[in-house]
Design a protein around this motif. Structure first.
Motif, PDB file in Angstrom:
ATOM      1  N   SER A   1      -0.497  -9.421  -1.545  1.00  0.00           N
ATOM      2  CA  SER A   1       0.520  -8.324  -1.001  1.00  0.00           C
ATOM      3  C   SER A   1       1.909  -9.636  -1.749  1.00  0.00           C
ATOM      4  O   SER A   1       2.763  -9.070  -2.057  1.00  0.00           O
ATOM      5  CB  SER A   1       0.526  -8.653  -0.039  1.00  0.00           C
TER       6      SER A   1
ATOM      7  N   GLU B   1      -1.976   2.853  -9.022  1.00  0.00           N
ATOM      8  CA  GLU B   1      -3.083   2.894  -8.311  1.00  0.00           C
ATOM      9  C   GLU B   1      -4.163   1.993  -9.487  1.00  0.00           C
ATOM     10  O   GLU B   1      -5.445   1.908  -9.082  1.00  0.00           O
ATOM     11  CB  GLU B   1      -3.821   4.037  -8.071  1.00  0.00           C
TER      12      GLU B   1
ATOM     13  N   TYR C   1      -4.140  -3.416   6.546  1.00  0.00           N
ATOM     14  CA  TYR C   1      -2.302  -3.441   7.771  1.00  0.00           C
ATOM     15  C   TYR C   1      -2.063  -2.492   8.523  1.00  0.00           C
ATOM     16  O   TYR C   1      -1.777  -2.607   9.285  1.00  0.00           O
ATOM     17  CB  TYR C   1      -1.690  -2.085   6.525  1.00  0.00           C
TER      18      TYR C   1
ATOM     19  N   PHE D   1      -4.206  -1.798  -9.295  1.00  0.00           N
ATOM     20  CA  PHE D   1      -4.164  -2.754  -7.764  1.00  0.00           C
ATOM     21  C   PHE D   1      -5.284  -3.385  -7.808  1.00  0.00           C
ATOM     22  O   PHE D   1      -5.025  -4.260  -7.422  1.00  0.00           O
ATOM     23  CB  PHE D   1      -4.420  -1.783  -6.914  1.00  0.00           C
TER      24      PHE D   1
ATOM     25  N   ARG E   1      -6.930  -0.388  -3.065  1.00  0.00           N
ATOM     26  CA  ARG E   1      -5.446   0.201  -2.046  1.00  0.00           C
ATOM     27  C   ARG E   1      -6.065   0.196  -0.761  1.00  0.00           C
ATOM     28  O   ARG E   1      -6.033   0.395   0.506  1.00  0.00           O
ATOM     29  CB  ARG E   1      -4.966   1.036  -2.540  1.00  0.00           C
ATOM     30  N   SER E   2      -7.465   1.179  -0.958  1.00  0.00           N
ATOM     31  CA  SER E   2      -8.158   1.307   0.982  1.00  0.00           C
ATOM     32  C   SER E   2      -8.265   0.161   2.033  1.00  0.00           C
ATOM     33  O   SER E   2      -8.189   0.115   3.414  1.00  0.00           O
ATOM     34  CB  SER E   2      -8.812   2.318   0.544  1.00  0.00           C
TER      35      SER E   2
ATOM     36  N   VAL F   1      -6.960  -3.314   1.706  1.00  0.00           N
ATOM     37  CA  VAL F   1      -5.829  -3.264   1.999  1.00  0.00           C
ATOM     38  C   VAL F   1      -4.958  -2.583   2.638  1.00  0.00           C
ATOM     39  O   VAL F   1      -4.535  -2.977   3.919  1.00  0.00           O
ATOM     40  CB  VAL F   1      -4.567  -3.386   0.506  1.00  0.00           C
ATOM     41  N   ARG F   2      -5.497  -1.237   2.462  1.00  0.00           N
ATOM     42  CA  ARG F   2      -4.447  -0.057   3.710  1.00  0.00           C
ATOM     43  C   ARG F   2      -5.828  -0.213   4.905  1.00  0.00           C
ATOM     44  O   ARG F   2      -4.607  -0.339   5.975  1.00  0.00           O
ATOM     45  CB  ARG F   2      -4.149   1.241   4.124  1.00  0.00           C
TER      46      ARG F   2
ATOM     47  N   VAL G   1       0.427  -1.125   0.239  1.00  0.00           N
ATOM     48  CA  VAL G   1       0.289  -0.187   0.265  1.00  0.00           C
ATOM     49  C   VAL G   1       0.675   2.006   0.077  1.00  0.00           C
ATOM     50  O   VAL G   1       0.204   2.326  -0.395  1.00  0.00           O
ATOM     51  CB  VAL G   1      -1.351   0.561   1.139  1.00  0.00           C
ATOM     52  N   GLU G   2       1.913   1.181   0.762  1.00  0.00           N
ATOM     53  CA  GLU G   2       3.121   2.454   0.899  1.00  0.00           C
ATOM     54  C   GLU G   2       4.032   2.285  -0.317  1.00  0.00           C
ATOM     55  O   GLU G   2       4.573   3.730  -0.925  1.00  0.00           O
ATOM     56  CB  GLU G   2       3.633   2.454   1.733  1.00  0.00           C
TER      57      GLU G   2
ATOM     58  N   ALA H   1      -5.662 -10.202   0.831  1.00  0.00           N
ATOM     59  CA  ALA H   1      -4.434  -8.779   1.037  1.00  0.00           C
ATOM     60  C   ALA H   1      -3.240  -9.431   1.394  1.00  0.00           C
ATOM     61  O   ALA H   1      -2.495  -9.840   0.811  1.00  0.00           O
ATOM     62  CB  ALA H   1      -5.120  -7.858   1.887  1.00  0.00           C
TER      63      ALA H   1
END
Length: 107
Positions: free
Chosen positions: A69, A31, A49, A34, A42-43, A45-46, A24-25, A65
């Motif tokens: 990853s 984007e 995390y 993803f 992404r949000s 998975v974030r 995510v980072e 996720a």
């Protein structure tokens, strides 16, 4: 089978958490691609995390996720090996080994 974070060893939990963070980072996944790669935004998975080790999601999202990853950091042609070493200075073998153990749990 349902995989829980508790079913992972402490070192594997650490590797998966770092992989989620890198996904995510890091500069690895554009984007626009993803969701195609992960099956999640992404949000989403974030959120997993950031809430680690107690994310509020269903087991299918958690598994997508975690495996996404690890798998995509290893196999997606991101051509960001130097950046990947910043997240995993011990090398990609830890990602491969953790992915294999995670896949074995999902049988």
């Amino acid at each position: 089978m349902t995989i829980s974070i508790a079913s992972l060893s402490t070192p594997d939990r650490e590797i998966v958490h770092r992989a989620l963070g890198a996904a995510v980072e890091g500069p690895f996944f554009p984007e626009w691609e993803f969701h195609t790669l992960f099956g999640l935004e992404r949000s989403e998975v974030r959120a997993i995390y950031e809430a680690w080790p107690s994310p509020a999601c269903n087991s299918a999202q958690l598994l997508a996720a975690m495996i996404g990853s690890l798998n995509n950091l290893l196999g997606y042609p991101h051509q960001q090996e130097d950046a990947l070493r910043q997240y995993f200075p011990e090398g990609c073998s830890v990602l491969s080994a953790t992915l294999a153990r995670l896949a074995a749990l999902d049988r």
